[in-house]
Structure formats: C-alpha cells, structure tokens
Enzyme design. Sequence first.
Site, short mmCIF file in Angstrom:
data_model
loop_
_atom_site.label_atom_id
_atom_site.label_comp_id
_atom_site.label_asym_id
_atom_site.label_seq_id
_atom_site.Cartn_x
_atom_site.Cartn_y
_atom_site.Cartn_z
N HIS A 99 44.06 -106.99 -91.92
CA HIS A 99 43.31 -105.95 -91.40
C HIS A 99 44.33 -104.83 -90.98
O HIS A 99 45.16 -105.45 -90.01
CB HIS A 99 42.39 -106.21 -90.30
CG HIS A 99 41.19 -107.24 -90.87
ND1 HIS A 99 41.56 -108.60 -90.80
CD2 HIS A 99 39.89 -107.01 -90.90
CE1 HIS A 99 40.60 -109.28 -91.49
NE2 HIS A 99 39.57 -108.38 -91.50
N GLU A 133 31.62 -111.48 -94.23
CA GLU A 133 32.50 -110.45 -94.20
C GLU A 133 32.00 -109.24 -94.64
O GLU A 133 31.17 -109.15 -95.54
CB GLU A 133 33.76 -110.97 -95.02
CG GLU A 133 34.53 -111.83 -94.60
CD GLU A 133 35.77 -111.04 -93.73
OE1 GLU A 133 35.46 -110.11 -93.06
OE2 GLU A 133 36.66 -111.62 -93.36
N GLU A 154 52.54 -113.83 -93.62
CA GLU A 154 51.57 -115.00 -94.16
C GLU A 154 52.62 -115.48 -95.30
O GLU A 154 52.46 -116.97 -95.42
CB GLU A 154 50.48 -114.35 -95.09
CG GLU A 154 49.32 -114.02 -94.37
CD GLU A 154 47.89 -113.67 -95.15
OE1 GLU A 154 47.85 -114.28 -96.12
OE2 GLU A 154 47.36 -112.95 -94.58
N CYS A 175 45.72 -111.20 -97.63
CA CYS A 175 44.85 -109.97 -97.07
C CYS A 175 45.09 -109.88 -95.56
O CYS A 175 45.80 -110.64 -95.20
CB CYS A 175 43.37 -110.38 -97.39
SG CYS A 175 42.84 -112.01 -96.80
N HIS A 216 34.14 -102.85 -91.46
CA HIS A 216 35.43 -102.51 -90.96
C HIS A 216 36.26 -102.51 -92.04
O HIS A 216 36.35 -102.90 -93.37
CB HIS A 216 36.03 -103.53 -89.93
CG HIS A 216 36.02 -105.20 -90.43
ND1 HIS A 216 34.93 -105.83 -90.70
CD2 HIS A 216 37.22 -105.78 -91.06
CE1 HIS A 216 35.38 -107.08 -90.98
NE2 HIS A 216 36.64 -107.01 -91.26
N GLU A 256 33.64 -105.43 -95.35
CA GLU A 256 34.92 -104.68 -95.54
C GLU A 256 34.79 -103.72 -96.52
O GLU A 256 34.61 -103.81 -97.52
CB GLU A 256 35.93 -105.86 -95.79
CG GLU A 256 36.15 -106.93 -94.55
CD GLU A 256 37.31 -107.70 -94.76
OE1 GLU A 256 37.69 -108.30 -93.80
OE2 GLU A 256 37.71 -107.81 -96.09
N TYR A 272 32.94 -104.62 -99.74
CA TYR A 272 32.14 -105.83 -100.27
C TYR A 272 31.52 -106.28 -98.73
O TYR A 272 32.00 -106.02 -97.91
CB TYR A 272 32.87 -106.77 -100.94
CG TYR A 272 33.89 -107.67 -99.99
CD1 TYR A 272 33.42 -108.79 -99.68
CD2 TYR A 272 34.88 -107.19 -99.79
CE1 TYR A 272 34.08 -109.50 -98.87
CE2 TYR A 272 35.64 -107.92 -98.89
CZ TYR A 272 35.46 -109.08 -98.41
OH TYR A 272 36.16 -109.94 -97.43
N HIS A 312 34.10 -111.21 -86.29
CA HIS A 312 33.72 -112.21 -87.43
C HIS A 312 32.58 -113.09 -87.14
O HIS A 312 32.76 -114.33 -86.62
CB HIS A 312 34.89 -112.57 -88.37
CG HIS A 312 35.60 -111.59 -88.99
ND1 HIS A 312 36.62 -111.03 -88.23
CD2 HIS A 312 35.65 -111.22 -90.04
CE1 HIS A 312 37.13 -110.06 -88.88
NE2 HIS A 312 36.68 -110.04 -90.19
N TRP A 366 35.16 -112.46 -102.56
CA TRP A 366 35.84 -111.13 -102.78
C TRP A 366 36.91 -111.01 -103.74
O TRP A 366 37.05 -110.13 -104.60
CB TRP A 366 36.60 -110.62 -101.46
CG TRP A 366 37.78 -111.42 -100.80
CD1 TRP A 366 39.12 -111.49 -101.17
CD2 TRP A 366 37.32 -112.54 -100.08
NE1 TRP A 366 39.68 -112.31 -100.51
CE2 TRP A 366 38.86 -113.10 -99.68
CE3 TRP A 366 36.46 -112.91 -99.29
CZ2 TRP A 366 39.00 -114.24 -98.74
CZ3 TRP A 366 36.50 -113.84 -98.49
CH2 TRP A 366 37.81 -114.70 -98.08
#
Length: 195
Positions: A69, A117, A87, A67, A32, A119, A107, A25, A164
């Site tokens: 990955h 970002e 989280e 959020c 990704h 993604e 986005y 990043h 986002w």
Amino acid sequence: MGVEEIVLLNAEDEAVGTAPKAESHHRDTPYHLAFSCYVVDTEGRVLITQRALGKRTFPGVWTGSCCGHPGPGEGLRGAVIRRLRDELGLLDESLESLTPVLPGFHYRAVADDGTVEHERCPVVRATVPAGTSVRANRAEVEAAEWWTWKECLDLVDRPESSPWYRLQLAELAPLGEPRDWPDAGTAPLPPALGW
C-alpha cells in the site's frame, strides 16, 4: 515506527483520506490504494510468493512477487522499491527497471473468513538479473520461488492462488511473456498516485 496508513479513494480514484492499515481490512474494507509487483529475471522467470501463514488477510495464498500500500504522499515507484526491500530483501541497485504494466487494475475479493480486499491496484513489473538472490521476510512471505511463465499460468487454476492473482493473470496472459509486457505508461495511474 509509526502506524502504517492506507490512502482511501472515492469512485474517481481520488484520495479522500487515510486510515490505519491494520484496522481497515474487515468485512466492509473501504476502497483504497494498493499495488502488485511481478519480479521478472532476465531469463524470463517470475518470482512467485506464498503469503505468510500469519498474515491477517489471505494467509498462505500463492500470488505475485509482492504487494503493498503506498503511504500518504508516496509515489508508486517508491512504494514498490520499499516493499521489494522489506518483503524480499531486493535492493534498489539490483533492479534493472520498473515498468507499469496494468496501471488501471482494480478489484474486490472476499476471503473465506469474510475479510474483503477492495483496491485500486496498479501492477508493475520489476526486472532483475538472473541469479538475483532473495531474502524473504518471514513475517510477510512464507515461500518465494522462481517459476517459468507456464507454471505461473498453471497456478491460475489452483485454489491456493490469490483472487487478485487470477484476475491479474487474465489481463497479463494476453500480453505474452513477462519480459515482453509493454510499458503501459504512467498516465492511466489513479489521480491519487504519482510515479
């Protein structure tokens, strides 16, 4: 614990490799795989979080519930459950359902410091019973609050909301109240991501 990797995608959303998340990043972040999740309780309230102030990307912004990955070979459902636990301290058994609501969402956003970002970011709703407790991981989440849908919609116009979040709400708002968002199915998920 090993180095967390992200799944790199081509323009057709096919996996073309992996890269270490921490090093990926920057001002030229590769496209990704990611996801966003909105936790909704049975009374229709939505868990809205503020990203930890120490986060490398977009610190302190207010956004959806969590959020993350998906790792190489990890399905969307498993990735969402993992991040909800890590989280927010939400355990698998507290989830009544997981539903893909915007499986085609993607986005690109640029932070004030120039970090990008970029993604393919399917959006999922997780339903939990009213009164479900949250234990925020302070390395990830500065604050976590249950909001009404109107409060969620009002956040879109505030500068402290994530880019986002604003883009997702533009697509989620026409779907009605969060409890009524239709199941969009898993067919539109990117080829690189199973359920």
